[in-house]
Write a protein that holds these residues in place. Sequence first.
Motif, PDB file in Angstrom:
ATOM      1  N   ILE A   1       0.849  -1.204   0.000  1.00  0.00           N
ATOM      2  CA  ILE A   1       0.000   0.000   0.000  1.00  0.00           C
ATOM      3  C   ILE A   1       0.881   1.249   0.000  1.00  0.00           C
ATOM      4  N   LYS A   2       0.558   2.180  -0.897  1.00  0.00           N
ATOM      5  CA  LYS A   2       1.185   3.502  -0.891  1.00  0.00           C
ATOM      6  C   LYS A   2       0.079   4.543  -0.765  1.00  0.00           C
ATOM      7  N   GLU A   3       0.373   5.589  -0.019  1.00  0.00           N
ATOM      8  CA  GLU A   3      -0.588   6.674   0.181  1.00  0.00           C
ATOM      9  C   GLU A   3      -0.057   7.946  -0.446  1.00  0.00           C
TER      10      GLU A   3
ATOM     11  N   TYR B   1      -5.167   5.906  -1.998  1.00  0.00           N
ATOM     12  CA  TYR B   1      -4.564   4.709  -1.425  1.00  0.00           C
ATOM     13  C   TYR B   1      -4.395   3.714  -2.570  1.00  0.00           C
ATOM     14  N   HIS B   2      -3.153   3.459  -2.937  1.00  0.00           N
ATOM     15  CA  HIS B   2      -2.833   2.596  -4.072  1.00  0.00           C
ATOM     16  C   HIS B   2      -2.309   1.270  -3.543  1.00  0.00           C
TER      17      HIS B   2
ATOM     18  N   TYR C   1      -9.038   1.388   4.863  1.00  0.00           N
ATOM     19  CA  TYR C   1      -8.836   2.196   3.670  1.00  0.00           C
ATOM     20  C   TYR C   1     -10.141   2.323   2.890  1.00  0.00           C
TER      21      TYR C   1
ATOM     22  N   THR D   1      -9.559   4.532  -3.003  1.00  0.00           N
ATOM     23  CA  THR D   1      -8.701   3.359  -2.948  1.00  0.00           C
ATOM     24  C   THR D   1      -8.679   2.676  -4.307  1.00  0.00           C
TER      25      THR D   1
END
Length: 150
Positions: free
Chosen positions: A66-68, A76-77, A95, A102
């Motif tokens: 997860i990357k924000e 939220y990727h 998320y 997301t």
Amino acid sequence: MQQVEWISQNEEETVRFAQELAQKLSSGDVLALEGDLGAGKTAFTKGLAQGLGVTRMVNSPTFTIIKEYMGRLPLYHMDVYRVSESEEDLGFEEYFDGDGVTVVEWAHLIKDHLPEEILTIYIYRLSDSSRRFVLEAKGERYVKLCKEII
């Protein structure tokens, strides 16, 4: 459930499409991205991020899961390719129910954790540059969204 299709002739069209979609997204929206390796999931997400006003470089979170990113709304990727259903709960619901948008790459791998209402985007590679997008809307919110963008 409703399905719509769209063909992109090149990456620039894909990015533009994602930017336009981003303008219509709201807090709590969840997009599932499905497609083979190299189909364009991350390129689509980069366009989505640009449309949300994210200024940081966006890349696949394959090893971090997860990357924000901060923009008009948080992005939220998630890339859940390396996550198995048997692993302990990683807090996905926080998320999905959060204040951002997301995006989940390889979402079918965590299908039991996904919300019932979701926009699934299937990306099929037609050639080196063109892609076919199939948007599958589950829930009134996403059916309306598909009608607005196609």
